[in-house]
Design a protein around this motif. Structure first.
Motif, short mmCIF file in Angstrom:
data_model
loop_
_atom_site.label_atom_id
_atom_site.label_comp_id
_atom_site.label_asym_id
_atom_site.label_seq_id
_atom_site.Cartn_x
_atom_site.Cartn_y
_atom_site.Cartn_z
N MET A 1 14.97 2.73 3.90
CA MET A 1 14.62 4.03 3.39
C MET A 1 15.53 4.33 2.21
SD MET A 1 13.32 7.41 5.05
CE MET A 1 14.41 8.11 6.23
N THR A 2 14.98 5.00 1.21
CA THR A 2 15.77 5.39 0.04
C THR A 2 15.84 6.91 0.00
OG1 THR A 2 13.85 5.55 -1.40
CG2 THR A 2 14.89 3.38 -1.21
N ASP A 3 16.54 7.44 -0.99
CA ASP A 3 16.63 8.89 -1.15
C ASP A 3 15.27 9.52 -1.42
OD1 ASP A 3 19.34 8.78 -0.74
OD2 ASP A 3 19.84 8.74 -2.86
N SER A 4 14.35 8.75 -1.97
CA SER A 4 13.03 9.28 -2.30
C SER A 4 12.03 9.10 -1.16
CB SER A 4 12.49 8.61 -3.57
OG SER A 4 12.36 7.23 -3.36
N GLY A 5 12.42 8.48 -0.06
CA GLY A 5 11.52 8.31 1.07
C GLY A 5 11.52 6.89 1.58
N PRO A 6 10.65 6.61 2.55
CA PRO A 6 10.60 5.27 3.12
C PRO A 6 10.06 4.25 2.12
CG PRO A 6 8.82 6.61 3.98
CD PRO A 6 9.68 7.51 3.14
N VAL A 7 10.51 3.01 2.28
CA VAL A 7 10.03 1.92 1.44
C VAL A 7 8.79 1.33 2.11
CG1 VAL A 7 10.60 -0.32 0.45
CG2 VAL A 7 12.35 1.46 0.61
N LEU A 8 7.66 1.38 1.42
CA LEU A 8 6.39 0.87 1.93
C LEU A 8 5.81 -0.11 0.92
CD1 LEU A 8 4.97 4.28 3.18
CD2 LEU A 8 6.12 2.53 4.54
N PRO A 9 6.36 -1.33 0.87
CA PRO A 9 5.97 -2.26 -0.19
C PRO A 9 4.68 -3.04 0.06
CG PRO A 9 7.64 -3.27 1.18
CD PRO A 9 7.43 -1.85 1.69
N TRP A 10 4.07 -2.93 1.24
CA TRP A 10 2.89 -3.73 1.56
C TRP A 10 1.63 -2.88 1.50
CZ3 TRP A 10 3.29 -8.79 1.54
CH2 TRP A 10 4.57 -9.35 1.70
N LEU A 11 0.63 -3.37 0.77
CA LEU A 11 -0.63 -2.66 0.60
C LEU A 11 -1.75 -3.39 1.32
CD1 LEU A 11 -0.60 -2.11 -3.26
CD2 LEU A 11 0.04 -0.46 -1.51
N VAL A 12 -2.71 -2.62 1.83
CA VAL A 12 -3.98 -3.17 2.27
C VAL A 12 -4.99 -2.76 1.21
CG1 VAL A 12 -5.82 -3.13 3.99
CG2 VAL A 12 -3.43 -3.10 4.72
N ILE A 13 -5.68 -3.74 0.66
CA ILE A 13 -6.65 -3.52 -0.41
C ILE A 13 -8.05 -3.86 0.11
CG2 ILE A 13 -7.34 -4.18 -2.76
CD1 ILE A 13 -4.58 -2.89 -2.65
N ARG A 14 -9.03 -3.05 -0.28
CA ARG A 14 -10.42 -3.32 0.08
C ARG A 14 -11.21 -3.56 -1.20
NH1 ARG A 14 -14.92 1.07 1.59
NH2 ARG A 14 -14.59 1.36 -0.61
N GLN A 15 -12.07 -4.55 -1.19
CA GLN A 15 -12.98 -4.81 -2.30
C GLN A 15 -14.40 -4.66 -1.78
OE1 GLN A 15 -12.14 -8.04 -5.03
NE2 GLN A 15 -14.28 -8.61 -4.99
N ASP A 16 -15.21 -3.84 -2.46
CA ASP A 16 -16.57 -3.62 -2.01
C ASP A 16 -17.53 -4.63 -2.63
OD1 ASP A 16 -17.19 -2.71 -4.60
OD2 ASP A 16 -17.17 -0.60 -4.02
N ASP A 17 -18.81 -4.47 -2.32
CA ASP A 17 -19.84 -5.41 -2.79
C ASP A 17 -19.94 -5.48 -4.30
OD1 ASP A 17 -20.39 -5.71 -0.13
OD2 ASP A 17 -22.14 -4.42 -0.14
N ASN A 18 -19.52 -4.42 -5.00
CA ASN A 18 -19.62 -4.38 -6.45
C ASN A 18 -18.35 -4.84 -7.15
OD1 ASN A 18 -22.29 -3.30 -6.43
ND2 ASN A 18 -21.41 -1.31 -5.87
N GLY A 19 -17.37 -5.29 -6.38
CA GLY A 19 -16.12 -5.76 -6.97
C GLY A 19 -15.09 -4.67 -7.20
N ASN A 20 -15.39 -3.43 -6.79
CA ASN A 20 -14.42 -2.34 -6.93
C ASN A 20 -13.34 -2.49 -5.87
OD1 ASN A 20 -15.93 -0.93 -9.00
ND2 ASN A 20 -17.38 -0.45 -7.37
#
Length: 59
Positions: free
Chosen positions: A1-20
């Protein structure tokens, strides 16, 4: 944790049928993020879910 809040370096990304791509959430550990991505992927929709670390370029 830092002064600005917790460290959350891992993302879950979703890609839809149109590539978004969308950020689903941020997590503290890769294992935590992978569990979320797996549970979403198990729903059987056509979307693709994956885990990446912030600052790491997507392939």
């Amino acid at each position: 944790m830092t002064d600005s809040g917790p460290v959350l370096p891992w993302l879950v990304i979703r890609q839809d049928d149109n590539g978004n791509r969308y950020r689903v959430g941020r997590y503290a550990t890769k294992d935590e993020a992978q569990k979320i991505a797996d549970s979403l992927d198990d729903r059987g929709h056509k979307q693709l879910y994956w885990v990446e670390r912030i600052g790491t370029p997507a392939l």
